[in-house]
Design a protein around this motif. Sequence first.
Motif, PDB file in Angstrom:
ATOM      1  N   LEU A 154       0.825  -1.210   0.000  1.00  0.00           N
ATOM      2  CA  LEU A 154       0.000   0.000   0.000  1.00  0.00           C
ATOM      3  C   LEU A 154       0.862   1.265   0.000  1.00  0.00           C
ATOM      4  N   GLU A 155       1.942   1.215   0.750  1.00  0.00           N
ATOM      5  CA  GLU A 155       2.808   2.396   0.890  1.00  0.00           C
ATOM      6  C   GLU A 155       3.254   2.952  -0.457  1.00  0.00           C
ATOM      7  N   VAL A 156       3.646   2.077  -1.384  1.00  0.00           N
ATOM      8  CA  VAL A 156       4.177   2.569  -2.655  1.00  0.00           C
ATOM      9  C   VAL A 156       3.110   3.215  -3.542  1.00  0.00           C
ATOM     10  N   GLN A 157       1.834   3.009  -3.230  1.00  0.00           N
ATOM     11  CA  GLN A 157       0.753   3.632  -4.007  1.00  0.00           C
ATOM     12  C   GLN A 157       0.519   5.088  -3.595  1.00  0.00           C
ATOM     13  N   LEU A 158       0.824   5.389  -2.344  1.00  0.00           N
ATOM     14  CA  LEU A 158       0.462   6.701  -1.790  1.00  0.00           C
ATOM     15  C   LEU A 158       1.140   7.880  -2.488  1.00  0.00           C
ATOM     16  N   PRO A 159       2.436   7.829  -2.810  1.00  0.00           N
ATOM     17  CA  PRO A 159       3.011   8.963  -3.541  1.00  0.00           C
ATOM     18  C   PRO A 159       2.350   9.204  -4.905  1.00  0.00           C
ATOM     19  N   PHE A 160       1.928   8.137  -5.577  1.00  0.00           N
ATOM     20  CA  PHE A 160       1.215   8.322  -6.843  1.00  0.00           C
ATOM     21  C   PHE A 160      -0.079   9.093  -6.620  1.00  0.00           C
ATOM     22  N   LEU A 161      -0.834   8.701  -5.595  1.00  0.00           N
ATOM     23  CA  LEU A 161      -2.084   9.405  -5.286  1.00  0.00           C
ATOM     24  C   LEU A 161      -1.830  10.845  -4.875  1.00  0.00           C
ATOM     25  N   LYS A 162      -0.836  11.064  -4.006  1.00  0.00           N
ATOM     26  CA  LYS A 162      -0.517  12.428  -3.554  1.00  0.00           C
ATOM     27  C   LYS A 162      -0.107  13.308  -4.735  1.00  0.00           C
TER      28      LYS A 162
END
Length: 178
Positions: free
Chosen positions: A159-167
Amino acid sequence: MKIRLIVYTIFIILLGHSCDAQTKQRTFTKIDRHPAVAGRFYPKNPDELSKMLKDFFSEPGIVPVNEPLAIIVPHAGYVFSGSVAAAGFRQIDRDRKFKHIFLIGSSHTMSFNGASIYSQGDFLTPLGRVAVDTLAQWLVDHNKFISNDPKPHATEHSLEVQLPFLKYWLKNDFTIVP
């Protein structure tokens, strides 16, 4: 067609309950989830990370005909899968305001029965804080197969690696149910 109706029905039911969950006052100490793989799977430096994401999102891609209900993206190191992940996130209307974003990932570090939602605090990223929606705790409180044990999330990257894409991609604030 039936599947879409079921998904909408479940989503509407959850949205109705989320209003109740948000009005409840909970007294607990928040424990934000710090990045576990920043500096290994993706840059830890916010400027380097933003430049890398900008490059991924500027690659040519397919323009969606309809906005998807869900996307499936890889969760490996960005040098291996960042372009593919960005192509998936690019399918989302970046100007849209989302009430809840559900992130579902696999566990690489431990096994357990059911599902685990991180509801103790927010997720921190090099690009800033990602708020965990109060619906996360409501789901834990109302489903025996969902736990809020922080151990499965401590070093997990899916999940962690998805968050910068969303941000980077979304222009409006959002919350997640991880």
